[in-house]
Scaffold this active site. Sequence first.
Site, PDB file in Angstrom:
ATOM      1  N   GLY A  30      -4.403  42.757  30.717  1.00 53.69           N
ATOM      2  CA  GLY A  30      -4.117  41.658  31.632  1.00 53.69           C
ATOM      3  C   GLY A  30      -4.592  41.933  33.039  1.00 53.69           C
ATOM      4  CB  SER A  31      -5.095  39.576  35.851  1.00 52.82           C
ATOM      5  OG  SER A  31      -3.792  39.031  35.882  1.00 52.82           O
ATOM      6  CE  LYS A  98       3.125  43.393  26.861  1.00 54.92           C
ATOM      7  NZ  LYS A  98       2.136  42.994  27.870  1.00 54.92           N
ATOM      8  N   GLY A  99       1.617  38.589  25.550  1.00 61.59           N
ATOM      9  CA  GLY A  99       0.591  38.058  24.647  1.00 61.59           C
ATOM     10  C   GLY A  99      -0.254  36.960  25.247  1.00 61.59           C
ATOM     11  N   GLY A 100      -0.052  36.708  26.558  1.00 64.93           N
ATOM     12  CA  GLY A 100      -0.898  35.726  27.237  1.00 64.93           C
ATOM     13  C   GLY A 100      -2.371  36.079  27.103  1.00 64.93           C
ATOM     14  CD  GLU A 107      -0.365  43.426  25.608  1.00 63.13           C
ATOM     15  OE1 GLU A 107      -1.091  43.261  26.597  1.00 63.13           O
ATOM     16  OE2 GLU A 107       0.432  42.558  25.213  1.00 63.13           O
TER      17      GLU A 107
HETATM   18  C1  5RP Z   1      -1.664  40.390  27.387  1.00 61.21           C
HETATM   19  C2  5RP Z   1      -0.351  40.507  28.057  1.00 61.21           C
HETATM   20  C3  5RP Z   1      -0.351  40.666  29.553  1.00 61.21           C
HETATM   21  O1  5RP Z   1       0.289  41.835  29.876  1.00 61.21           O
HETATM   22  C4  5RP Z   1       0.360  39.481  30.139  1.00 61.21           C
HETATM   23  O2  5RP Z   1      -0.293  38.313  29.676  1.00 61.21           O
HETATM   24  C5  5RP Z   1       0.349  39.533  31.667  1.00 61.21           C
HETATM   25  O3  5RP Z   1      -0.949  39.332  32.123  1.00 61.21           O
HETATM   26  P1  5RP Z   1      -1.272  39.127  33.662  1.00 61.21           P
HETATM   27  O4  5RP Z   1      -1.012  40.439  34.315  1.00 61.21           O
HETATM   28  O5  5RP Z   1      -2.735  38.740  33.663  1.00 61.21           O
HETATM   29  O6  5RP Z   1      -0.390  38.025  34.175  1.00 61.21           O
HETATM   30  O7  5RP Z   1       0.693  40.486  27.468  1.00 61.21           O
HETATM   31  O8  5RP Z   1      -1.532  40.163  26.016  1.00 61.21           O
END
Ligand code: 5RP
Length: 228
Positions: A30-31, A98-100, A107
Amino acid sequence: MTDPNAAKRAVAYAAADLVKDGMRLGLGSGSTFLFVLERLGERMRNESLRISGVPTSTSTAAAAQKHGIPLLGMVEIDWLDLAIDGADEIDPHKHMIKGGGAALAREKIVAAAAKEMIVIVDESKIVPVLGARFPLPVEVLAFGWKQTERAVAATGCIPSLRRTASKDPVVTDNGNYILDCKFDGIADPKRLHDQLNAIPGVLDNGLFVGMAGRVIVGNTDGKVRFLP
Ligand code: 5RP
C-alpha cells in the site's frame, strides 16, 4: 505548501525507526507502506542497518528491490521478527479491514508468521465500527466465482467484483478475483471472518481480527501517536 503525504510519511518513518539491526521483516503493501521502504533504504545507507524481508505483494517486492532491501521467500523463514503494514479501517479493538490493494491473503500469512504486526494508519482510517464505510475485500477463486458471490451475499452484504479501469476483473498475485462487499457495519468481525472463510471458493477475507500489535497513527502535521 503542505505535503499531502505528511501523515503517511510520518507514521511510516516512525515504524521504520523501530526496526533493529538483523531483523527479518514482513513487508506490507500500500501507499503508506511505501514510505517504510523509503526510510529503511535510508537507514541501510546511513546506519549500515542490515535487514531482510518477505514482501506481501509483487509491487512491494519491486519497490523493496529499488531501495536495496534483500528479499526472502516464505519458505526460507520459520518466523519473522516484525511485520509492518497499513490498513483500510481499524476499530477500537484494533480489528481491521485490509485488502484495498488486493494483497490481503499474503498480508495475513506474513503477519501471522511475525512476532508482532505493527500497523500504520492516518486518522482517517480509525472508525467506531468496521465496514460501515469501506467495503470488505474477499479473495475468491475465479472458478465458480458467481456461485461464491451468491454465498458471500448471503452473509448480509452486497458484493461487487473488483474490476480494472478497462473493466477486466482485477486478478490478485495469487491468480484470484476480489469481491468488494458492502456491509452496513460489521457487528461481529470474528464471526463474519469465520463465516466467510467457510464458503467454498473463498481463499480469505480482509478482516484481521486480533492480529494488530502496536498501532501508530499519523497526523497531517507530521506528529504520530500510538493507540492505547
Ligand atoms: C493492501 C492493504 C493496504 O495495507 C491498505 O489498503 C492500506 O493502503 P494505503 O496505505 O494505500 O491506504 O491492505 O492490500
